[in-house]
Design a protein around this motif. Sequence first.
Motif, PDB file in Angstrom:
ATOM      1  N   ALA A 162      62.131  64.743  76.318  1.00  0.00           N
ATOM      2  CA  ALA A 162      63.565  65.028  76.249  1.00  0.00           C
ATOM      3  C   ALA A 162      63.864  66.381  75.596  1.00  0.00           C
ATOM      4  O   ALA A 162      64.888  66.994  75.907  1.00  0.00           O
ATOM      5  CB  ALA A 162      64.285  63.919  75.488  1.00  0.00           C
ATOM      6  N   ILE A 163      62.991  66.843  74.708  1.00  0.00           N
ATOM      7  CA  ILE A 163      63.251  68.099  73.991  1.00  0.00           C
ATOM      8  C   ILE A 163      62.769  69.267  74.842  1.00  0.00           C
ATOM      9  O   ILE A 163      61.609  69.292  75.269  1.00  0.00           O
ATOM     10  CB  ILE A 163      62.531  68.110  72.627  1.00  0.00           C
ATOM     11  N   PRO A 164      63.609  70.264  75.102  1.00  0.00           N
ATOM     12  CA  PRO A 164      63.172  71.433  75.889  1.00  0.00           C
ATOM     13  C   PRO A 164      62.043  72.186  75.195  1.00  0.00           C
ATOM     14  O   PRO A 164      61.935  72.186  73.956  1.00  0.00           O
ATOM     15  CB  PRO A 164      64.444  72.298  75.964  1.00  0.00           C
ATOM     16  N   LEU A 200      60.344  77.277  69.300  1.00  0.00           N
ATOM     17  CA  LEU A 200      61.067  77.970  68.225  1.00  0.00           C
ATOM     18  C   LEU A 200      60.994  77.199  66.916  1.00  0.00           C
ATOM     19  O   LEU A 200      60.871  77.803  65.834  1.00  0.00           O
ATOM     20  CB  LEU A 200      62.525  78.186  68.632  1.00  0.00           C
ATOM     21  N   LEU A 201      61.048  75.876  66.985  1.00  0.00           N
ATOM     22  CA  LEU A 201      60.982  75.059  65.774  1.00  0.00           C
ATOM     23  C   LEU A 201      59.615  75.178  65.106  1.00  0.00           C
ATOM     24  O   LEU A 201      59.524  75.382  63.881  1.00  0.00           O
ATOM     25  CB  LEU A 201      61.280  73.600  66.123  1.00  0.00           C
ATOM     26  N   LEU A 202      58.530  75.076  65.890  1.00  0.00           N
ATOM     27  CA  LEU A 202      57.188  75.210  65.316  1.00  0.00           C
ATOM     28  C   LEU A 202      56.945  76.625  64.823  1.00  0.00           C
ATOM     29  O   LEU A 202      56.287  76.834  63.777  1.00  0.00           O
ATOM     30  CB  LEU A 202      56.140  74.834  66.366  1.00  0.00           C
ATOM     31  N   GLN A 203      57.461  77.611  65.532  1.00  0.00           N
ATOM     32  CA  GLN A 203      57.313  78.996  65.082  1.00  0.00           C
ATOM     33  C   GLN A 203      58.030  79.208  63.753  1.00  0.00           C
ATOM     34  O   GLN A 203      57.493  79.866  62.845  1.00  0.00           O
ATOM     35  CB  GLN A 203      57.868  79.946  66.134  1.00  0.00           C
ATOM     36  N   LEU A 204      59.221  78.637  63.613  1.00  0.00           N
ATOM     37  CA  LEU A 204      59.992  78.789  62.378  1.00  0.00           C
ATOM     38  C   LEU A 204      59.326  78.074  61.208  1.00  0.00           C
ATOM     39  O   LEU A 204      59.169  78.648  60.120  1.00  0.00           O
ATOM     40  CB  LEU A 204      61.407  78.244  62.593  1.00  0.00           C
ATOM     41  N   LEU A 205      58.904  76.824  61.441  1.00  0.00           N
ATOM     42  CA  LEU A 205      58.323  76.038  60.353  1.00  0.00           C
ATOM     43  C   LEU A 205      56.918  76.515  59.987  1.00  0.00           C
ATOM     44  O   LEU A 205      56.634  76.831  58.828  1.00  0.00           O
ATOM     45  CB  LEU A 205      58.290  74.558  60.742  1.00  0.00           C
ATOM     46  N   LEU A 206      56.023  76.572  60.987  1.00  0.00           N
ATOM     47  CA  LEU A 206      54.624  76.897  60.714  1.00  0.00           C
ATOM     48  C   LEU A 206      54.403  78.383  60.469  1.00  0.00           C
ATOM     49  O   LEU A 206      53.505  78.755  59.694  1.00  0.00           O
ATOM     50  CB  LEU A 206      53.738  76.433  61.874  1.00  0.00           C
ATOM     51  N   GLY A 207      55.201  79.223  61.118  1.00  0.00           N
ATOM     52  CA  GLY A 207      54.979  80.658  61.010  1.00  0.00           C
ATOM     53  C   GLY A 207      55.798  81.351  59.954  1.00  0.00           C
ATOM     54  O   GLY A 207      55.283  82.196  59.218  1.00  0.00           O
ATOM     55  N   ILE A 254      51.592  79.067  57.894  1.00  0.00           N
ATOM     56  CA  ILE A 254      50.307  78.523  58.334  1.00  0.00           C
ATOM     57  C   ILE A 254      49.748  79.335  59.497  1.00  0.00           C
ATOM     58  O   ILE A 254      48.539  79.535  59.605  1.00  0.00           O
ATOM     59  CB  ILE A 254      50.475  77.039  58.734  1.00  0.00           C
ATOM     60  N   ILE A 255      50.623  79.792  60.372  1.00  0.00           N
ATOM     61  CA  ILE A 255      50.203  80.581  61.533  1.00  0.00           C
ATOM     62  C   ILE A 255      50.960  81.902  61.544  1.00  0.00           C
ATOM     63  O   ILE A 255      51.911  82.094  60.787  1.00  0.00           O
ATOM     64  CB  ILE A 255      50.463  79.830  62.859  1.00  0.00           C
ATOM     65  N   LYS A 256      50.522  82.796  62.402  1.00  0.00           N
ATOM     66  CA  LYS A 256      51.269  84.030  62.623  1.00  0.00           C
ATOM     67  C   LYS A 256      52.439  83.728  63.562  1.00  0.00           C
ATOM     68  O   LYS A 256      52.259  83.069  64.580  1.00  0.00           O
ATOM     69  CB  LYS A 256      50.375  85.101  63.244  1.00  0.00           C
ATOM     70  N   PRO A 257      53.637  84.217  63.229  1.00  0.00           N
ATOM     71  CA  PRO A 257      54.782  83.939  64.114  1.00  0.00           C
ATOM     72  C   PRO A 257      54.584  84.475  65.529  1.00  0.00           C
ATOM     73  O   PRO A 257      55.065  83.882  66.490  1.00  0.00           O
ATOM     74  CB  PRO A 257      55.951  84.647  63.418  1.00  0.00           C
ATOM     75  N   SER A 258      53.871  85.599  65.647  1.00  0.00           N
ATOM     76  CA  SER A 258      53.599  86.183  66.962  1.00  0.00           C
ATOM     77  C   SER A 258      52.092  86.315  67.153  1.00  0.00           C
ATOM     78  O   SER A 258      51.360  86.643  66.203  1.00  0.00           O
ATOM     79  CB  SER A 258      54.262  87.553  67.100  1.00  0.00           C
TER      80      SER A 258
END
Length: 307
Positions: free
Chosen positions: A140-142, A148-155, A160-164
């Motif tokens: 259901a989630i696009p 964007l959510l994982l990039q914002l939280l993890l990056g 934890i990760i590089k945003p890009s």
Amino acid sequence: MGRYVIRRLLQMIPVFFGATLLIFLMVNVMGDPIAGLCGDRKCDPATAAQLKKEFGLDKPVWQQYVTYMGNVFTGDFGTAFNGQKVTELMGTAFPLTIRLTVVAILFEIIIGITLGVITGLRRGRPIDTVVLLLTLVVIAIPTFVTGLLLQLLLGVEWGIIKPSVSSEAPFDELIVPGFVLASVSLAYVTRLTRTSIAENRRADYVRTAIAKGLPRRRVITRHLLRNSLIPVVTFIGTDIGALMGGAIVTERIFNIHGVGFQLYQGILRQSTQTVVGFVTVLVLVFLVANLVVDLLYAVLDPRIRYA
């Protein structure tokens, strides 16, 4: 088997030409590519005529297609409107997208099939309900929201990760983008495996294997799982091309200059040579993947034989 492969290869020829012709026609009616070259200002008639002659756009569409396909068979996919060879763009884009697709497919196979087998064997139990609800939420989630959510939280928030992703795009940096790309397909693989396992679990050959006293693990892996994987393999095989061509959102979010990024740029700039060239290769990927899937049927189910 050999005759079947030859027959399938011959069938792929009209499909390839038909698909590329449709793509070529659709891309050529997107708009005026010359207008995209001139930017906001309108090209003067002399410049527009010169550019059309240079890129062969002054010829009829059918003649453009024949010329293009003739060049394709010599390895020439044309030149983008920025003057760069399309093959050069492919040389930098496809390796990145192939690595991203491999990571996504591994997520589908490892997580999707494992969860599908567990829930299929425990149908109606709490774990089955939980997994079904989770997969429904993921579907259901696009994809752009998940990315964007994982990039914002993890990056950004947790670091934890590089945003890009860097230009080299090593496998460790592609884990999160690969998961985002595979998220919806992973949910479908889980539900498809669960349904297939639950249905085949009541089949006569499974009851016969259990009655013979075979170990539970052997019944599941050698009998139940192999036959249940046929629809799953079909889905994953066709999903390979879809992941490679549909990675536009994921690659844009994580700044991966792969096939999706190049297709987006080509559509944005109305670069017909770039779009048609990349999609032509993706058509070949679809055709080869479907052929491999058909051949895997005989490996998974011994009852299937090709004349």
